[in-house]
Design an enzyme around this catalytic site. Structure first.
Site, PDB file in Angstrom:
ATOM      1  N   ASP A  82       0.870  -1.176   0.000  1.00  0.00           N
ATOM      2  CA  ASP A  82       0.000   0.000   0.000  1.00  0.00           C
ATOM      3  C   ASP A  82       0.905   1.224   0.000  1.00  0.00           C
ATOM      4  O   ASP A  82       2.021   1.157  -0.498  1.00  0.00           O
ATOM      5  CB  ASP A  82      -0.956  -0.040   1.206  1.00  0.00           C
ATOM      6  CG  ASP A  82      -2.283   0.643   0.913  1.00  0.00           C
ATOM      7  OD1 ASP A  82      -2.272   1.868   0.678  1.00  0.00           O
ATOM      8  OD2 ASP A  82      -3.333  -0.026   0.918  1.00  0.00           O
ATOM      9  N   HIS A 142       2.155   1.980  -3.153  1.00  0.00           N
ATOM     10  CA  HIS A 142       1.251   2.974  -3.727  1.00  0.00           C
ATOM     11  C   HIS A 142       1.835   4.379  -3.631  1.00  0.00           C
ATOM     12  O   HIS A 142       1.090   5.357  -3.706  1.00  0.00           O
ATOM     13  CB  HIS A 142      -0.115   2.923  -3.043  1.00  0.00           C
ATOM     14  CG  HIS A 142      -0.872   1.656  -3.304  1.00  0.00           C
ATOM     15  ND1 HIS A 142      -2.137   1.426  -2.807  1.00  0.00           N
ATOM     16  CD2 HIS A 142      -0.549   0.544  -4.005  1.00  0.00           C
ATOM     17  CE1 HIS A 142      -2.563   0.232  -3.191  1.00  0.00           C
ATOM     18  NE2 HIS A 142      -1.607  -0.326  -3.916  1.00  0.00           N
TER      19      HIS A 142
END
Length: 399
Positions: free
Chosen positions: A222, A245
């Site tokens: 993430d 991310h």
């Protein structure tokens, strides 16, 4: 409950004060065999160090320590400083390994630090969350009533904290959470999980002031670093991010009465093979207004990043956000400087601002992001913004 615990801790300290010095977890019963639960030995070691009357050093020597949830809490009023040292000259020395039975985690935390002044955690040891065995249970994108999986390391209401050199491996949920802290410094960390591991943000920081994160490698599933609401004076540099991310401010505006975000600097970092690069994200339909301002991204290298530069005020990762009224997060005074490298997608710059609160004073200087595919162009897309441009602009500014 917290007040009762602090009262009991102070009572125990009053009845058993030492003069500081070294506190070795093996002296308090830790087996370090990777099979015996050593949690009680760690808590007893902490109690002795916290109750000491001088500088205290907690030693976690070579060995593999199986532990369930641990709480290290203060205040340790009589102690000038506590240092936790983790030895690891070869793999799996100074190695903490989490229990995998989720019934062992009633509060959703694995290693918890709270209400402590002047704590240092140093060394090259590892906190292994053993998340692979339970990642399939993470359904929070689809289930709003989901049970959050444990964070590897959580710091609550700390002051003057420094963590250096340690590794966080395969967390069940977030690797490191930092909330309500002042003067928090993290340097030379390794934060590692597979790119497909769900919700394993490398470091999440919110409601904090005077935070430094430097020279850290983050490879996870993430956000490498996510910066939430209520932040001021955050300096981030020397980050190697990917997979993951990217580095994000937000998401913001999800909850009522969120505090402003200001004074954020992210610079001198490299982002490789991530979903996003550098981003500011806010939810539509914010329940109350807030502001994100004085934010700088500078000297960032992008290597094959899908969405290198983003402002997204329609953030909705599930794709199912009803009543999408304009975000009430006002974004102003944002600076993207010397951002260069490659994009794996055609759209390299996304500036999608709120219709209700259009972005103000967003400046892009010397942006040079080419397509990873040789010869393919990149482009920008904009909504509710009149950005200011200077120097090189690849892709071209929005028309």
């Amino acid at each position: 409950m917290v007040k009762l615990f602090l009262f009991l801790l102070c009572f125990l300290c009053f009845n058993g004060v030492s003069l500081g010095g070294d506190f070795n977890v093996k002296d308090y019963g830790a087996k370090a065999d990777g099979r015996t639960d050593d949690a009680q030995a760690f808590e007893d070691t902490w109690k002795a160090a916290c109750c000491s009357n001088g500088p205290a050093t907690i030693w976690i020597p070579q060995g593999t320590y199986l532990v369930g949830p641990l709480k290290f809490t203060g205040p340790c009023k009589s102690v000038p400083r506590i240092t936790m040292k983790m030895e690891a000259s070869v793999p799996k020395l100074g190695y903490l390994k989490a229990e995998t039975d989720l019934n062992e985690y009633p509060t959703g935390d694995w290693i918890f630090f709270g209400w402590i002044d002047k704590l240092s955690i140093v060394g090259t040891g590892t906190f292994d969350g053993q998340g692979a065995s339970i990642w399939h249970l993470n359904d929070c994108q689809q289930n709003k009533k989901c049970k959050l999986l444990p964070t590897n390391l959580k710091f609550i209401a700390m002051t003057n904290t420094h963590i250096k050199g340690i590794t966080s491996l395969n967390s069940k949920n977030f690797h490191i959470g930092v909330v309500d802290c002042k003067h928090f410094k993290a340097t030379n960390l390794k934060i590692i999980a597979p790119g497909e591991s769900p919700n394993t943000d490398g470091m999440h920081v919110e409601r904090c002031s005077d935070v430094i994160i430097k020279n850290t490698r983050v490879a996870t599933g993430d956000d490498c670093i996510s910066l939430g609401q209520g932040l001021s004076n955050v300096f981030i540099s020397g980050i190697e991010c990917g997979p993951g991310h990217g580095i994000s401010v937000g998401s913001l505006g999800k909850y009522p009465q969120e505090k402003d975000v200001s004074g954020i600097i992210v610079k001198d970092s490299t982002i490789t093979g991530t979903l996003n690069g550098i981003s500011i994200k806010s939810w539509p339909s914010s329940p109350s207004p807030s502001t994100a301002y004085n934010i700088t991204f500078e000297n960032i290298i992008m290597n094959n990043v899908n969405n290198p530069v983003i402002i997204d005020q329609l953030y909705c990762p599930s794709g199912n956000c009803p009543n999408q009224t304009p975000s009430q997060v006002k974004i102003t005074d944002v600076f993207f400087k010397n951002i260069h490298g490659s994009s794996s997608s055609e759209v390299a710059v996304i500036l999608h601002c709120s219709q209700g609160f259009p972005c103000h004073n967003v400046q892009l200087q010397d942006i040079n992001i080419v397509r990873s595919s040789v010869g393919a162009p990149t482009r920008s897309t904009c909504m509710n913004i009149k950005a200011l441009y200077s120097g090189i602009q690849v892709p071209p500014p929005c028309s």
